[in-house]
Design a protein around this motif. Structure first.
Motif, PDB file in Angstrom:
ATOM      1  N   MET A 201       0.821  -1.226  -0.057  1.00 33.15           N
ATOM      2  CA  MET A 201      -0.146  -0.010  -0.028  1.00 33.15           C
ATOM      3  C   MET A 201       0.853   1.233   0.199  1.00 33.15           C
ATOM      4  SD  MET A 201      -2.991   1.085   2.804  1.00 33.15           S
ATOM      5  CE  MET A 201      -3.991  -0.368   2.370  1.00 33.15           C
ATOM      6  N   LYS A 202       0.634   2.105  -0.866  1.00 37.16           N
ATOM      7  CA  LYS A 202       1.350   3.482  -0.953  1.00 37.16           C
ATOM      8  C   LYS A 202       1.252   4.436   0.098  1.00 37.16           C
ATOM      9  CE  LYS A 202       3.334   4.152  -5.625  1.00 37.16           C
ATOM     10  NZ  LYS A 202       3.347   4.935  -6.640  1.00 37.16           N
ATOM     11  N   THR A 203       1.920   4.392   1.264  1.00 36.92           N
ATOM     12  CA  THR A 203       1.426   5.252   2.167  1.00 36.92           C
ATOM     13  C   THR A 203       2.923   5.993   2.592  1.00 36.92           C
ATOM     14  OG1 THR A 203       1.638   3.826   4.118  1.00 36.92           O
ATOM     15  CG2 THR A 203      -0.317   4.214   3.373  1.00 36.92           C
ATOM     16  N   SER A 204       2.713   7.165   3.109  1.00 36.62           N
ATOM     17  CA  SER A 204       4.141   7.934   3.288  1.00 36.62           C
ATOM     18  C   SER A 204       4.920   7.341   4.382  1.00 36.62           C
ATOM     19  CB  SER A 204       3.775   9.598   3.643  1.00 36.62           C
ATOM     20  OG  SER A 204       2.935   9.366   5.032  1.00 36.62           O
ATOM     21  N   THR A 205       4.277   6.556   5.578  1.00 31.82           N
ATOM     22  CA  THR A 205       5.273   5.717   6.349  1.00 31.82           C
ATOM     23  C   THR A 205       5.906   4.779   5.818  1.00 31.82           C
ATOM     24  OG1 THR A 205       3.312   4.478   6.918  1.00 31.82           O
ATOM     25  CG2 THR A 205       3.797   6.469   8.447  1.00 31.82           C
ATOM     26  N   ASN A 206       5.672   4.069   4.620  1.00 33.92           N
ATOM     27  CA  ASN A 206       6.501   3.433   3.911  1.00 33.92           C
ATOM     28  C   ASN A 206       7.936   3.707   3.697  1.00 33.92           C
ATOM     29  OD1 ASN A 206       4.801   1.163   3.783  1.00 33.92           O
ATOM     30  ND2 ASN A 206       3.784   2.029   1.740  1.00 33.92           N
ATOM     31  N   ARG A 207       8.136   5.028   3.672  1.00 37.19           N
ATOM     32  CA  ARG A 207       9.424   5.457   3.568  1.00 37.19           C
ATOM     33  C   ARG A 207      10.119   5.201   4.835  1.00 37.19           C
ATOM     34  NH1 ARG A 207       8.271  11.860   1.871  1.00 37.19           N
ATOM     35  NH2 ARG A 207       6.523  11.531   0.192  1.00 37.19           N
ATOM     36  N   ILE A 208       9.522   5.235   5.941  1.00 40.05           N
ATOM     37  CA  ILE A 208      10.360   5.277   7.232  1.00 40.05           C
ATOM     38  C   ILE A 208      10.598   3.693   7.341  1.00 40.05           C
ATOM     39  CG2 ILE A 208      10.142   5.222   9.561  1.00 40.05           C
ATOM     40  CD1 ILE A 208       7.841   7.607   9.148  1.00 40.05           C
ATOM     41  N   MET A 209       9.688   2.822   7.030  1.00 41.70           N
ATOM     42  CA  MET A 209       9.976   1.245   7.140  1.00 41.70           C
ATOM     43  C   MET A 209      10.985   1.126   6.218  1.00 41.70           C
ATOM     44  SD  MET A 209       9.065  -1.358   8.859  1.00 41.70           S
ATOM     45  CE  MET A 209       7.354  -1.211   9.286  1.00 41.70           C
ATOM     46  N   ALA A 210      11.044   1.596   4.861  1.00 42.44           N
ATOM     47  CA  ALA A 210      12.136   1.281   4.011  1.00 42.44           C
ATOM     48  C   ALA A 210      13.321   1.832   4.656  1.00 42.44           C
ATOM     49  CB  ALA A 210      11.673   1.763   2.506  1.00 42.44           C
ATOM     50  N   PHE A 211      13.378   2.942   5.210  1.00 42.63           N
ATOM     51  CA  PHE A 211      14.631   3.514   5.477  1.00 42.63           C
ATOM     52  C   PHE A 211      15.113   2.829   6.818  1.00 42.63           C
ATOM     53  CE2 PHE A 211      16.737   6.299   8.748  1.00 42.63           C
ATOM     54  CZ  PHE A 211      17.792   6.916   7.818  1.00 42.63           C
ATOM     55  N   PHE A 212      14.565   2.372   7.799  1.00 41.53           N
ATOM     56  CA  PHE A 212      15.120   1.555   8.846  1.00 41.53           C
ATOM     57  C   PHE A 212      15.494   0.174   8.294  1.00 41.53           C
ATOM     58  CE2 PHE A 212      11.944   3.853  11.937  1.00 41.53           C
ATOM     59  CZ  PHE A 212      13.171   4.694  12.348  1.00 41.53           C
ATOM     60  N   ALA A 213      14.837  -0.435   7.280  1.00 46.90           N
ATOM     61  CA  ALA A 213      15.329  -1.710   6.838  1.00 46.90           C
ATOM     62  C   ALA A 213      16.744  -1.451   5.789  1.00 46.90           C
ATOM     63  CB  ALA A 213      14.330  -2.230   5.721  1.00 46.90           C
ATOM     64  N   SER A 214      16.690  -0.389   5.153  1.00 49.48           N
ATOM     65  CA  SER A 214      18.050  -0.042   4.294  1.00 49.48           C
ATOM     66  C   SER A 214      19.096   0.045   5.384  1.00 49.48           C
ATOM     67  CB  SER A 214      17.534   0.987   3.589  1.00 49.48           C
ATOM     68  OG  SER A 214      16.752   0.734   2.692  1.00 49.48           O
ATOM     69  N   LEU A 215      18.875   0.919   6.548  1.00 51.94           N
ATOM     70  CA  LEU A 215      19.927   1.426   7.389  1.00 51.94           C
ATOM     71  C   LEU A 215      20.275   0.046   8.135  1.00 51.94           C
ATOM     72  CD1 LEU A 215      21.328   3.753   8.715  1.00 51.94           C
ATOM     73  CD2 LEU A 215      19.539   3.932  10.335  1.00 51.94           C
ATOM     74  N   ILE A 216      19.506  -0.735   8.524  1.00 51.90           N
ATOM     75  CA  ILE A 216      20.048  -1.909   9.528  1.00 51.90           C
ATOM     76  C   ILE A 216      20.846  -2.864   8.240  1.00 51.90           C
ATOM     77  CG2 ILE A 216      19.212  -3.986  10.421  1.00 51.90           C
ATOM     78  CD1 ILE A 216      16.896  -2.327  11.436  1.00 51.90           C
ATOM     79  N   LEU A 217      20.316  -2.964   7.109  1.00 51.56           N
ATOM     80  CA  LEU A 217      20.849  -3.933   5.981  1.00 51.56           C
ATOM     81  C   LEU A 217      22.447  -3.212   5.909  1.00 51.56           C
ATOM     82  CD1 LEU A 217      21.269  -6.179   4.221  1.00 51.56           C
ATOM     83  CD2 LEU A 217      20.116  -4.490   2.645  1.00 51.56           C
ATOM     84  N   SER A 218      22.403  -2.138   5.493  1.00 53.69           N
ATOM     85  CA  SER A 218      23.817  -1.406   5.244  1.00 53.69           C
ATOM     86  C   SER A 218      24.901  -1.211   6.367  1.00 53.69           C
ATOM     87  CB  SER A 218      23.633   0.007   4.786  1.00 53.69           C
ATOM     88  OG  SER A 218      22.853   0.806   5.534  1.00 53.69           O
ATOM     89  N   ALA A 219      24.248  -0.987   7.601  1.00 60.79           N
ATOM     90  CA  ALA A 219      25.103  -0.995   8.871  1.00 60.79           C
ATOM     91  C   ALA A 219      25.767  -2.379   9.145  1.00 60.79           C
ATOM     92  CB  ALA A 219      24.380  -0.389   9.904  1.00 60.79           C
TER      93      ALA A 219
END
Length: 662
Positions: free
Chosen positions: A1-19
Motif C-alpha cells: 500500500m502506498k503510504t508515506s510511512t512506507n518511507r520510514i519502514m524502508a529507511f529503517f530496513a535499508s539502514l540496518i542492512l547497510s550498517a
C-alpha cells in the motif's frame, strides 16, 4: 500500500542492512582481508555501504508500495511508541558519544569546558535548558526583521574573519606548522613562476594558480597570504549563512543554525586547522550557496547549469577531490529534478544523465588543461593526468601516511552518516515512480533536490574523515550537517508545535515522526550553539597571541641581518620567512613536510646544491633529518660531509639551520 510511512519502514530496513554490511566488512577477518586486498578497506567499505543503502532503499520503497497491508507506522499509537523508543536510544547514544569523545584519535576535547566539570552537572544544565528551549519553540512563532537578520549575518562573518586572521603561525605546535608550510609552500613556488613538476606538485591541489594574482596585488608575503585566507574563510561562512537563509524560512532556525555553523572556527580551536579551513571548505560552501540560490529564485536555464560546472572546474583546480564532489553534487541536483517529474519514457532521464556526466568530465578536463597551460607558459612541460591527481593515486598516501581506522565505539560520524542517509532517502522517495502522491509544490521539490545534492556532496566530503578518522577532520562536513538539521527541523515544525498526546489520533504516523525529529534537531542545534557561546571565551587569550605580527617580522629581520640576501634555502618555515623578506629561496620543490611521498624531491635539492656549488644554505625546521630519513643516504651523507652548521635560528620551538662549507 502506498503510504508515506512506507518511507520510514524502508529507511529503517535499508539502514540496518547497510550498517550490518559495514560491521561485517570491518569485524569479520576473512571479509576484511578480502576488501583490503582490493584497496583501502575504509574507503571501499564506506563506498559499498553508501551504494547498498541507496539501492536497498529504492527496492524496499517499491516493494512496500506494492503490499496490500497498511504500514505498521500508519497507526498513531504505534508511531508514538516507536519514536519514544528512538528518542531513548538516541539520548543513550549521545551520552555514550559524549563520554568517549576524548578517546577519538587527535581529540583535544578534554580541554573543553564541559569536560572539565562533573558530568551530572552538565546533564542537569542541558536537560533544564532543553526543556525551557523546547517549551519556547513550541509556543512562540519567532520572527526577526530582515535588516536585523542581515546585520546578524554580517557580525558573525566579521567575527569569523577575526578568528581566521592568525599571522603568528609559528606559535602553533609542530603538526600545525608543518601543515601550514605545506599549504603556503606551493603558493610561494607559483608566485616565483615555478611550473608544476613531479618535484613541486602540492598534496593540496593547484590552488596556487588562483592565489597568484591577488597575492601579487597585495605584495606576496606571508601576512598577505593570511589576509587572503581570512577573506576566503569569511566568504565560506557568508555563503553558508546565505544558503541557510535561502532554504530555511523559520527565523529561530536561521539564528540557531547560524550560531551552530560557526562552532568549529570560533570555539573548537583558537587557530586555523590548515588541512580543512578554509581550503577544503570553500568550494563546498560556494556550491551549496549556488544550488540554494537556484532553488530560492527558481533558476534552471542552460547558462545556470554551465555556470555550476564552471564553479566545479575552479573547485577541481583548487582541490581536486573537493571540486569533483561539487561537480557530482551539481549533477545529482539536476538528475533528481528530472526524476521527480513523471516521464512517459526513460529517454529523457538517460539524456539528462549523459549530459551531466559530460559536464563532470569537462569540468575535470578543463581544470587539468588550466594547469598544463600554466606549466607551458612558465617554461614547464605537460605532466599528465596521473601527476595532476597526485597524491590521490598513491597507496603510500591513502593507506600509509593518511590512514587512521574508524572508531568502533559510539562516535559522532555514525549519527552524521544516518543524517546523510536520511537526506538521500528523502530525495529518492520523491522520484516519480517511488513517491506516494503527486507533488504540486514545485518549490518543495526543489528544496528536496537541494537536500539530496547537499547529502551527495557531504557523503563525498566525509571520505577525508573516513580514511583518516582524526577528531578535527570531521569538521569537513560540519556546515552541511547543520544545514540539513535545520531543513529537517523546519519540515516537522508544525507537527512539533501542535502535537498533544490527548489528540494523538488526529495526527498521522508521518507527522509524529517529523515532529519528533524536529524536537531532536532543535536540541542538537541548541547544544552546539550553547557550546559555541561558552567555549568561545576560553580561546580569547590564545587568539590574541595569534594576531601578533611584530614578533614574526622581528625574527625575519634577525635572519636577514645574519645571512646574505637570497641565500639558497629550503624546508619547513623557510618560504614563510623569505616571503616576508621578499627574498628568493632559489629552490622550488614539494613541501618537505611531505617528503615521504616524494623522496626524490630531496635528492633533487641535494643534486641542485652540488651542481650549483652552493657556498651556503638555510635549512628549515627538521629538514636535514627528513632528508636523512627519506632521501638517498649517500647524498645525505655527502651533504653533511661537505657542509656544517654555522648558525641556528630558534623561534617558538622551530629551529632553522644555516649551513656553510667546511
Amino acid at each position: 500500500m502506498k503510504t508515506s510511512t512506507n518511507r520510514i519502514m524502508a529507511f529503517f530496513a535499508s539502514l540496518i542492512l547497510s550498517a550490518g554490511f559495514a560491521v561485517c566488512c570491518f569485524r569479520i577477518p576473512a571479509l576484511s582481508a578480502a576488501v583490503s586486498s582490493i584497496g583501502n578497506v575504509n574507503l571501499l567499505t564506506y563506498a559499498m555501504t553508501v551504494i547498498l543503502f541507496c539501492v536497498s532503499y529504492l527496492i524496499f520503497s517499491i516493494l512496500l508500495a506494492r503490499t496490500e497491508k497498511p504500514c505498521f507506522f500508519d497507526a498513531p499509537r504505534n508511531a508514538f511508541f516507536t519514536v519514544v523508543l528512538l528518542i531513548t536510544v538516541n539520548i543513550l547514544f549521545f551520552i555514550r558519544m559524549y563520554r568517549l569523545e576524548v578517546d577519538v584519535y587527535g581529540s583535544v576535547s578534554a580541554r573543553y569546558v564541559w569536560h572539565s566539570i562533573p558530568f551530572w552537572l552538565v546533564l542537569i544544565c542541558l536537560v533544564t535548558e532543553g526543556l525551557v528551549f523546547l517549551h519556547f519553540a513550541r509556543n512562540n512563532n519567532f520572527s526577526v526583521k530582515a535588516w536585523a537578520m542581515s546585520l546578524f549575518y554580517e557580525l558573525l562573518t566579521l567575527l569569523v574573519a577575526y578568528n581566521f586572521y592568525t599571522p603568528e603561525v609559528f606559535l602553533r605546535n609542530e603538526p600545525d606548522r608543518l601543515h601550514m608550510d605545506a599549504y603556503f609552500n606551493s603558493i610561494y613556488n607559483v608566485l616565483h613562476g615555478s611550473p608544476y613538476t613531479e618535484y613541486t606538485t602540492s598534496i593540496y591541489g593547484h590552488y596556487g594558480i588562483l592565489y597568484k594574482l591577488p597575492m601579487k596585488i597585495l605584495g606576496g608575503d606571508l601576512i598577505d597570504f593570511i589576509l587572503l585566507n581570512t577573506i576566503i574563510g569569511a566568504l565560506c561562512f557568508l555563503a553558508a549563512f546565505l544558503t541557510l537563509h535561502f532554504i530555511v524560512k523559520n527565523d529561530l532556525l536561521r539564528i540557531l543554525g547560524s550560531i551552530a555553523l560557526t562552532f568549529p572556527v570560533l570555539s573548537m580551536r583558537s587557530g586555523i586547522y590548515w588541512q580543512l579551513w578554509p581550503h577544503r571548505i570553500l568550494f563546498m560552501c560556494l556550491m551549496l550557496f549556488w544550488i540554494a540560490f537556484c532553488v530560492r529564485f527558481k533558476k534552471s536555464g542552460r547558462l545556470i547549469c554551465i555556470l555550476g560546472y564552471g564553479l566545479s572546474l575552479l573547485g577541481i583546480l583548487w582541490n581536486t577531490e573537493t571540486g569533483l564532489f561539487c561537480a557530482v553534487s551539481w549533477a545529482a541536483f539536476w538528475i533528481l529534478r528530472c526524476l521527480c517529474s513523471k516521464k512517459d519514457s526513460w529517454l529523457p532521464v538517460l539524456k539528462t544523465c549523459l549530459l551531466h556526466l559530460a559536464g563532470i568530465l569537462l569540468s575535470f578536463l578543463g581544470a587539468y588543461a588550466v594547469v598544463e597551460l600554466y606549466n607551458i607558459m612558465n617554461g614547464g612541460h605537460i605532466t599528465g593526468i596521473r601527476e595532476f591527481l597526485f597524491p590521490l593515486l598513491q597507496s603510500s598516501y591513502m593507506d600509509g601516511l593518511l590512514r587512521v581506522d574508524l572508531p568502533e565505539f559510539a562516535s559522532a560520524y555514525m549519527i552524521i552518516l544516518v543524517l546523510f542517509f536520511m537526506a538521500c532517502a528523502w530525495g529518492i522517495s520523491h522520484i516519480w515512480f517511488v513517491r506516494t502522491q503527486e507533488e504540486a509544490d514545485s518549490q518543495h521539490l526543489l528544496r528536496v533536490c537541494f537536500t539530496f545534492a547537499a547529502a551527495v556532496l557531504s557523503l563525498g566530503q566525509i571520505t577525508y574523515f573516513i580514511n583518516r578518522a582524526a577528531y578535527h577532520n570531521l569538521e569537513i562536513i560540519h556546515i552541511p550537517c547543520i544545514l540539513l538539521l535545520c531543513i529537517f527541523a523546519e519540515e516537522g515544525m508544525n507537527a512539533f508545535q501542535t502535537f498533544h498526546i490527548r489528540n494523538m489520533k488526529s495526527f498521522s504516523g508521518m507527522q509524529i515522526f517529523k515532529g519528533t525529529f524536529t524536537a531532536l534537531s532543535l536540541l542538537v542545534l541548541m547544544t552546539v550553539s550553547t557550546g559555541n557561546i561558552i567555549q568561545y571565551g576560553q580561546n580569547t587569550a590564545l587568539r590574541e597571541e595569534l594576531h601578533n605580527e611584530q614578533e614574526l617580522n622581528d625574527f625575519a629581520a634577525h635572519i636577514a641581518a645574519n645571512i646574505p640576501e637570497n641565500t639558497y634555502a629550503f624546508g619547513i618555515g623557510v618560504p614563510e620567512i623569505y616571503s616576508i623578506l621578499r627574498w628568493d629561496t632559489g629552490c622550488y620543490t614539494l613541501d618537505l613536510a611531505d617528503l615521504s611521498l616524494r623522496p626524490e624531491a630531496g635528492d633533487y635539492i641535494m643534486d641542485d646544491i652540488k651542481a650549483k656549488k652552493i657556498p651556503a644554505f638555510l635549512a628549515g625546521e627538521g629538514t636535514i633529518s627528513r632528508l636523512e630519513k627519506y632521501s638517498s643516504r649517500e647524498k645525505s651523507q655527502w651533504l653533511l660531509d661537505t657542509y656544517e652548521i654555522s648558525r641556528e635560528f630558534e623561534f617558538k620551538g622551530a629551529v632553522l639551520q644555516y649551513f656553510t662549507l667546511k
